[in-house]
Write an enzyme that holds these catalytic residues in place. Structure first.
Site, PDB file in Angstrom:
ATOM      1  N   ASP A 209     -26.577 -30.266  17.523  1.00 49.76           N
ATOM      2  CA  ASP A 209     -25.781 -29.200  18.111  1.00 49.76           C
ATOM      3  C   ASP A 209     -25.510 -29.628  19.552  1.00 49.76           C
ATOM      4  OD1 ASP A 209     -24.763 -26.536  18.752  1.00 49.76           O
ATOM      5  OD2 ASP A 209     -26.690 -26.215  19.733  1.00 49.76           O
TER       6      ASP A 209
ATOM      7  N   ASP B 108     -24.289 -27.281  22.731  1.00 49.39           N
ATOM      8  CA  ASP B 108     -24.704 -26.385  23.806  1.00 49.39           C
ATOM      9  C   ASP B 108     -26.185 -26.043  23.714  1.00 49.39           C
ATOM     10  OD1 ASP B 108     -22.033 -26.511  24.270  1.00 49.39           O
ATOM     11  OD2 ASP B 108     -21.667 -24.358  24.209  1.00 49.39           O
TER      12      ASP B 108
END
Length: 339
Positions: free
Chosen positions: A115, A117
């Site tokens: 992922d 952020d």
């Protein structure tokens, strides 16, 4: 063949009374002390597991130990109660504990998908964009609700992007330049690339912000949302399919298929509810400083702010990382400060 003789001796095959280690337990902490190992050892003993060997795998930025363990019941789900007991120790002892089956299956991982952020980078891109629009607090509140799983991600994304309407597109470059990688991220990606792993990032953020970073890190795959820009301004809309919880898992499968890999050869790393499907689909799902909803389904959790812990969980030691860095002139250690 005159003048030669052959003597054949039959020797009994000596078999070790000790069974091969069935599992590997990785313990990471700052520090890991004797009491931690004692408590972990007692928990293993409670389930009739035996520690066969212990080796150090890291002295920086955290202390890491790898325990080879023999578990009596190696049937699917046989060690689940022990796994849960070890997981319960992590918060009590303030160490990260990962347990995996040992052998070729553990060594077969060839694709690691992150992922973006609050995982690969320290902040939330949409909040950085919102700061330029004076809507930071408003957007952050919606982000937090979405990450806790209280809001549908697509609806929350569209709501947040609306706040960006009218921003000059040059803001994208400003935000891209301001991105800060998570400590250990550069080392982690460099090491994985060096070892021949496929590396990927999937993000609920925006491709215009991330594509430069993905190129710099030499990631093999990158997928994110696309901000609509008309006449040099953000319209407050996104175009194309939203990268939501289901899409992240679909992209992981796509990357694996494109790389000629099976899903058990994949690792996924994330922090929020939006990563649940991706971590569930991966061969190894790692929750990185994650929300409770993700920790519940992850195979293991990292609760220190260093992404290179993921390498140690995979069995890659700090000595191996440092030696490779020294050979190509990239070795350095950032001094650690005690917060």
């Amino acid at each position: 063949m005159h003048g030669q003789s052959v003597v054949v001796e039959l020797q009994e095959t000596v078999q070790s009374s000790r069974p091969r280690s069935s599992h590997v337990v990785v313990v990471l902490g700052d520090p890991v002390d004797a009491l931690d190992i004692s408590r972990i050892g007692q928990t293993l003993a409670d389930y009739d597991a035996n520690i066969d060997t212990i080796r150090g795998i890291s002295d920086y930025p955290v202390t890491g130990l790898e325990l080879k363990v023999t578990v009596p019941d190696v049937s699917p789900g046989g060690g689940e109660a022990m796994r849960k007991a070890l997981a319960a120790l992590t918060s009590e002892l303030n160490v990260d504990i990962a347990i995996e089956r040992s052998g070729l299956l553990r060594r077969s991982k060839r694709l690691v998908c992150f992922d973006c952020d609050s995982t690969l980078i320290t902040g939330e891109v949409i909040e950085m964009l919102a700061a330029h629009a004076g809507k930071e607090a408003e957007v952050a509140a919606v982000t937090e609700r979405a990450m806790r799983g209280e809001l549908d991600f697509e609806e929350s994304l569209r709501e947040r992007v609306k706040a960006l309407a009218g921003l000059d597109a040059s803001v994208i470059d400003e935000v891209a330049a301001a991105i800060e990688l998570t400590p250990g991220a550069r080392t982690t990606i460099r090491t994985l690339n060096r070892m021949g792993y496929q590396t990927a990032v999937v993000s609920g953020g925006f491709i215009q912000v991330l594509e430069g970073l993905a190129e710099e890190l030499e990631l093999d795959y990158v997928r994110a949302n696309t901000l609509e820009i008309v006449d040099g301004k953000l319209t407050g809309n996104v175009t194309g399919k939203i990268v939501d919880r289901a899409a992240k898992a679909e992209f992981l499968r796509e990357f694996a298929a494109d790389s000629g890999l099976k899903m058990y050869q994949t690792v996924a790393v994330g922090d929020g509810a939006n990563d649940i499907d991706m971590l569930s689909a991966a061969g190894l799902g790692v929750a990185f400083n994650a929300k409770p909803a993700l920790k519940e389904i992850a195979d293991t959790s990292v609760n220190h702010p260093f992404l290179d812990e993921v390498l140690h969980i995979m069995g890659i030691s700090r000595d191996e990382i440092d030696l490779a860095d020294q050979e190509d002139g990239t070795f350095h250690r950032v001094p650690l400060t005690n917060a």
